[in-house]
Design a protein around this motif. Structure first.
Motif, PDB file in Angstrom:
ATOM      1  N   TRP A 151       0.828  -1.209   0.000  1.00 30.58           N
ATOM      2  CA  TRP A 151       0.000   0.000   0.000  1.00 30.58           C
ATOM      3  C   TRP A 151       0.861   1.258   0.000  1.00 30.58           C
ATOM      4  CZ3 TRP A 151      -4.182  -1.374   4.235  1.00 30.58           C
ATOM      5  CH2 TRP A 151      -4.854  -2.525   3.814  1.00 30.58           C
ATOM      6  N   PHE A 152       0.424   2.268  -0.728  1.00 25.70           N
ATOM      7  CA  PHE A 152       1.210   3.501  -0.882  1.00 25.70           C
ATOM      8  C   PHE A 152       1.411   4.232   0.446  1.00 25.70           C
ATOM      9  CE2 PHE A 152      -0.095   3.388  -5.429  1.00 25.70           C
ATOM     10  CZ  PHE A 152       1.185   3.316  -5.930  1.00 25.70           C
ATOM     11  N   MET A 153       0.458   4.049   1.363  1.00 25.03           N
ATOM     12  CA  MET A 153       0.508   4.784   2.624  1.00 25.03           C
ATOM     13  C   MET A 153       1.766   4.429   3.421  1.00 25.03           C
ATOM     14  SD  MET A 153      -2.698   4.982   5.107  1.00 25.03           S
ATOM     15  CE  MET A 153      -2.622   5.826   6.652  1.00 25.03           C
ATOM     16  N   PHE A 154       2.228   3.164   3.295  1.00 22.53           N
ATOM     17  CA  PHE A 154       3.344   2.702   4.119  1.00 22.53           C
ATOM     18  C   PHE A 154       4.652   2.647   3.335  1.00 22.53           C
ATOM     19  CE2 PHE A 154      -0.528   0.388   5.605  1.00 22.53           C
ATOM     20  CZ  PHE A 154      -0.745   1.217   6.693  1.00 22.53           C
ATOM     21  N   LYS A 155       4.720   3.390   2.246  1.00 22.26           N
ATOM     22  CA  LYS A 155       5.926   3.293   1.405  1.00 22.26           C
ATOM     23  C   LYS A 155       6.622   4.645   1.289  1.00 22.26           C
ATOM     24  CE  LYS A 155       6.070   0.642  -2.144  1.00 22.26           C
ATOM     25  NZ  LYS A 155       5.815   0.102  -3.482  1.00 22.26           N
ATOM     26  N   TYR A 156       7.762   4.637   0.605  1.00 24.44           N
ATOM     27  CA  TYR A 156       8.529   5.840   0.245  1.00 24.44           C
ATOM     28  C   TYR A 156       8.987   6.637   1.474  1.00 24.44           C
ATOM     29  CZ  TYR A 156       6.172   4.458  -3.988  1.00 24.44           C
ATOM     30  OH  TYR A 156       5.676   3.723  -5.015  1.00 24.44           O
ATOM     31  N   TRP A 157       9.441   5.959   2.518  1.00 28.18           N
ATOM     32  CA  TRP A 157      10.095   6.589   3.670  1.00 28.18           C
ATOM     33  C   TRP A 157       9.256   7.709   4.290  1.00 28.18           C
ATOM     34  CZ3 TRP A 157      14.026   3.819   5.383  1.00 28.18           C
ATOM     35  CH2 TRP A 157      14.646   2.966   4.470  1.00 28.18           C
ATOM     36  N   GLY A 158       8.023   7.477   4.455  1.00 24.74           N
ATOM     37  CA  GLY A 158       7.159   8.445   5.149  1.00 24.74           C
ATOM     38  C   GLY A 158       6.471   9.441   4.221  1.00 24.74           C
ATOM     39  N   PHE A 159       6.963   9.570   2.987  1.00 24.64           N
ATOM     40  CA  PHE A 159       6.333  10.538   2.078  1.00 24.64           C
ATOM     41  C   PHE A 159       4.937  10.066   1.642  1.00 24.64           C
ATOM     42  CE2 PHE A 159      10.733  11.959   1.643  1.00 24.64           C
ATOM     43  CZ  PHE A 159      10.542  13.321   1.805  1.00 24.64           C
ATOM     44  N   GLY A 160       4.774   8.743   1.562  1.00 24.44           N
ATOM     45  CA  GLY A 160       3.449   8.204   1.255  1.00 24.44           C
ATOM     46  C   GLY A 160       2.455   8.552   2.351  1.00 24.44           C
ATOM     47  N   LEU A 161       2.935   8.444   3.605  1.00 27.32           N
ATOM     48  CA  LEU A 161       2.066   8.762   4.747  1.00 27.32           C
ATOM     49  C   LEU A 161       1.735  10.257   4.763  1.00 27.32           C
ATOM     50  CD1 LEU A 161       0.789   7.374   7.197  1.00 27.32           C
ATOM     51  CD2 LEU A 161       2.752   8.109   8.523  1.00 27.32           C
ATOM     52  N   LEU A 162       2.747  11.090   4.442  1.00 26.08           N
ATOM     53  CA  LEU A 162       2.516  12.544   4.401  1.00 26.08           C
ATOM     54  C   LEU A 162       1.452  12.888   3.353  1.00 26.08           C
ATOM     55  CD1 LEU A 162       3.364  15.403   5.260  1.00 26.08           C
ATOM     56  CD2 LEU A 162       5.064  15.355   3.446  1.00 26.08           C
ATOM     57  N   ALA A 163       1.617  12.302   2.156  1.00 27.24           N
ATOM     58  CA  ALA A 163       0.642  12.562   1.087  1.00 27.24           C
ATOM     59  C   ALA A 163      -0.748  12.080   1.506  1.00 27.24           C
ATOM     60  CB  ALA A 163       1.077  11.868  -0.205  1.00 27.24           C
ATOM     61  N   ALA A 164      -0.789  10.914   2.186  1.00 26.05           N
ATOM     62  CA  ALA A 164      -2.083  10.387   2.620  1.00 26.05           C
ATOM     63  C   ALA A 164      -2.733  11.305   3.643  1.00 26.05           C
ATOM     64  CB  ALA A 164      -1.891   8.994   3.214  1.00 26.05           C
ATOM     65  N   LEU A 165      -1.918  11.824   4.585  1.00 26.30           N
ATOM     66  CA  LEU A 165      -2.461  12.741   5.599  1.00 26.30           C
ATOM     67  C   LEU A 165      -3.027  14.007   4.947  1.00 26.30           C
ATOM     68  CD1 LEU A 165      -0.058  12.714   8.658  1.00 26.30           C
ATOM     69  CD2 LEU A 165      -2.508  12.277   8.631  1.00 26.30           C
ATOM     70  N   ILE A 166      -2.259  14.553   3.986  1.00 29.07           N
ATOM     71  CA  ILE A 166      -2.711  15.768   3.298  1.00 29.07           C
ATOM     72  C   ILE A 166      -4.026  15.490   2.581  1.00 29.07           C
ATOM     73  CG2 ILE A 166      -2.184  17.379   1.428  1.00 29.07           C
ATOM     74  CD1 ILE A 166       0.787  16.922   2.181  1.00 29.07           C
ATOM     75  N   PHE A 167      -4.090  14.346   1.900  1.00 26.61           N
ATOM     76  CA  PHE A 167      -5.313  13.996   1.161  1.00 26.61           C
ATOM     77  C   PHE A 167      -6.494  13.849   2.124  1.00 26.61           C
ATOM     78  CE2 PHE A 167      -8.295  11.196  -0.945  1.00 26.61           C
ATOM     79  CZ  PHE A 167      -8.313  11.695  -2.229  1.00 26.61           C
ATOM     80  N   TYR A 168      -6.228  13.241   3.292  1.00 28.18           N
ATOM     81  CA  TYR A 168      -7.329  13.024   4.239  1.00 28.18           C
ATOM     82  C   TYR A 168      -7.841  14.344   4.811  1.00 28.18           C
ATOM     83  CZ  TYR A 168     -10.142  10.837   7.789  1.00 28.18           C
ATOM     84  OH  TYR A 168     -11.204  10.450   8.549  1.00 28.18           O
ATOM     85  N   VAL A 169      -6.874  15.234   5.190  1.00 29.28           N
ATOM     86  CA  VAL A 169      -7.273  16.532   5.768  1.00 29.28           C
ATOM     87  C   VAL A 169      -8.009  17.364   4.721  1.00 29.28           C
ATOM     88  CG1 VAL A 169      -6.358  18.699   6.662  1.00 29.28           C
ATOM     89  CG2 VAL A 169      -5.430  16.547   7.459  1.00 29.28           C
ATOM     90  N   ALA A 170      -7.454  17.381   3.481  1.00 26.35           N
ATOM     91  CA  ALA A 170      -8.114  18.155   2.414  1.00 26.35           C
ATOM     92  C   ALA A 170      -9.481  17.554   2.096  1.00 26.35           C
ATOM     93  CB  ALA A 170      -7.232  18.171   1.167  1.00 26.35           C
ATOM     94  N   GLY A 171      -9.590  16.228   2.199  1.00 25.54           N
ATOM     95  CA  GLY A 171     -10.884  15.575   1.951  1.00 25.54           C
ATOM     96  C   GLY A 171     -11.911  15.970   3.002  1.00 25.54           C
ATOM     97  N   LEU A 172     -11.447  16.073   4.269  1.00 30.88           N
ATOM     98  CA  LEU A 172     -12.366  16.522   5.329  1.00 30.88           C
ATOM     99  C   LEU A 172     -12.841  17.941   5.049  1.00 30.88           C
ATOM    100  CD1 LEU A 172     -10.926  15.370   8.770  1.00 30.88           C
ATOM    101  CD2 LEU A 172     -12.995  14.605   7.651  1.00 30.88           C
ATOM    102  N   ALA A 173     -11.911  18.790   4.567  1.00 29.80           N
ATOM    103  CA  ALA A 173     -12.290  20.174   4.256  1.00 29.80           C
ATOM    104  C   ALA A 173     -13.244  20.217   3.067  1.00 29.80           C
ATOM    105  CB  ALA A 173     -11.048  20.999   3.963  1.00 29.80           C
TER     106      ALA A 173
END
Lengths: 172, 366
Positions: B209-231
């Motif tokens: 899964w992309f969320m757990f890959k790329y040394w934390g950058f996947g998680l960062l992108a996922a967090l941004i997407f989730y926060v922007a999705g809430l907005a």
């Protein structure tokens, strides 16, 4: 039997024409803007007919979304009070006849310049081929261009005069 | 009796009906009528999911606040949402005096129509999808971009200052968060090389899964997407447009009856679609094993089973409704200036960093 694309094209064309007329004849600026959104989305749907989905996405998200919000903000934030366009009946009739005349000319012109063999417009997979064919036919049917050009020029002149009139009215 | 006039008439009518229905289906479409029926089934399934969403939300929120929540209608309150819907549909249809009828009607149609149209490219298994089009996720973003102007027009047309200010806030907020939301998934699109949600999920089945890959950058992108999705869904802590202490209900203030029902439906459809998009892009889609290709033959056979895939995505969806509810209970509302500066000054640069990080560690530049 009616083909799906025939049906879709006719419905979409009617939608574009009526929402375009809505832009012209709406009484309030925001109503015009809403009709403009409908027109832009209708034009985007034409791209779907020639299998250009990316153009559809760009047209809908940029024009239907971004530019529309920009127009709405500009419309609300630049006017102190509600803008009303006022038409009296004779003005309306003249402008309606004028628009009908232009539409009739456009119809004649386009019916001459679309690919002659019926069905070409939707059996081709290549949007570019269709466009090239269209412009080649426009080039060939030059007497059609001669009929339509004065009307297009008149339309732009009318738009220019109308904007001058609106600008003068704001100063008063 | 097969040649009686009645039976021949029925035969003619049924032939005509089949012809009329098939005239709406393009001839080069493989599957034709069955595909259309499958599409309707998928759409109905998502509508049922989004009807259960508010029930789960109200129940979970009540438990987190030490209450029971809906309890009396049906078994443990399960019929509360259909009962609310029925009440709204039978309410009197009212329109404020001097409201603009064109904007008031059309904005609701636009909002309802576009939200339902956004279901089309969402797959529930590898085969169960309305339309696996090449534009995939771009289609959902394009459809969502119609929402801000429609909400703004709805607010203006209500002829109420609360609704108008709410409309302004709604359009500004949705524009500010649409850009980081799209930029955060751009890295993933670059890695997969496709916009299709099925391709993204299949890539994650093979590579993790992309969320757990790329040394934390996947998680960062996922967090941004989730926060922007809430907005984007205008939920707490980002529900500035309908901040009830300031603006009553924002652009929704003057809508009642079936129009209010449609607006509430759209709110939960947005929650559903945003949760599903997050699941497809970062959380493995219809896959339940987050570590890529497995050596265990049982896991491999189960993750390619269509029924397991549908069950997986349904469970993941309710998990995300639970997350969204917890966020709603736990966080206070932001101010409008904090919200906009957070979107433009923090989320936008962070999403660019996440995109470049993902592309760098995926080896796209090398």
């Amino acid at each position: 039997m009616v083909e799906f694309f025939d049906f879709f094209f006719v419905i979409n064309a009617l939608f574009i024409v009526f929402s375009g007329l809505g832009v012209l004849f709406a009484k309030r600026v925001m109503q015009s803007a809403l009709s403009l959104i409908f027109t832009l989305v209708g034009v985007a749907n034409v791209f779907l007919l020639v299998n250009s989905e990316y153009l559809w996405v760009i047209q809908v998200s940029v024009y239907g979304g971004g530019i529309a919000v920009l127009l709405l903000f500009a419309g609300r934030l630049t006017s102190n009070e509600e803008d009303h366009f006022s038409f009296d009946r004779s003005d309306f009739l003249i402008s309606f006849l004028f628009v009908l005349l232009i539409l009739a000319n456009l119809f004649v012109f386009i019916s001459k310049s679309i690919p002659s063999q019926r069905g070409n417009i939707y059996t081709t997979d290549n949007g570019q081929l269709l466009l090239r064919q269209f412009f080649t036919n426009i080039w060939q049917a030059n007497q059609g261009l001669g009929v339509i050009l004065p009307f297009i020029a008149l339309m732009f002149l009318a738009a220019l005069l109308a904007s001058v009139k609106l600008a003068i009215k704001e100063d008063e | 009796m097969s040649d009686s006039p009645i039976s021949s008439f029925i035969q003619q009518v049924s032939d005509l009906a089949v012809q009329a229905i098939s005239s709406f289906i393009p001839k080069d479409l493989k599957g034709g009528l069955p595909l259309m029926l499958v599409t309707i089934a998928i759409g109905s399934y998502i509508m049922i999911l989004q009807l259960l969403g508010p029930f789960v939300e109200r129940k979970v929120m009540a438990r987190q606040q030490g209450r029971k929540g809906p309890y009396y209608v049906g078994f443990r309150g399960i019929l509360q949402i259909p009962a609310d819907l029925g009440k709204l549909l039978f309410k009197e249809d009212t329109r404020p005096e001097n409201a603009d009828w064109f904007g008031f009607f059309m904005s609701i149609y636009l909002i309802g129509l576009t939200s339902i149209m956004s279901f089309a490219p969402l797959p529930f298994s590898k085969a169960l999808v309305g339309g696996n089009m090449s534009i995939g996720i771009l289609y959902v973003f394009a459809i969502f971009s119609i929402f801000p102007p429609a909400m703004f027009i709805g607010g203006w047309a209500s002829n109420s200052k609360y609704a108008l200010i709410g409309g302004f806030r709604s359009a500004g907020q949705l524009l500010a968060y649409e850009i980081p939301m799209f930029l955060s998934i751009l890295g993933v699109i670059g890695v997969v090389g496709s916009f299709s949600l099925i391709d993204m999920t299949e890539y994650q089945i093979l590579n993790g899964w992309f969320m757990f890959k790329y040394w934390g950058f996947g998680l960062l992108a996922a967090l941004i997407f989730y926060v922007a999705g809430l907005a984007e869904t205008e939920r707490i802590p980002f529900d500035i447009p309908e901040a009830e202490a300031e603006l009553v209900m924002g652009p929704r203030t003057e809508f009642s009856g079936w129009r209010y029902a449609i607006i509430m439906m759209v709110e939960y459809v947005h929650l559903t679609v945003n949760s599903l998009l997050f699941i497809y892009v970062f959380f493995g889609g219809y896959d339940f094993w987050p570590f890529g290709k497995s050596n265990n033959p049982l896991i491999e056979s189960w993750r390619h089973n269509e029924l397991v895939q549908v069950a997986t995505i349904t469970i993941k969806f309710f998990l995300f409704v639970f997350f969204a509810t917890t966020v709603r209970t736990a966080f206070p509302r932001m101010r409008i200036d904090q919200l906009l500066s957070f979107g433009w000054k923090q989320l936008l640069p962070a999403s660019l960093v996440a995109m470049l990080g993902i592309l760098f560690f995926a080896g796209v530049f090398s």
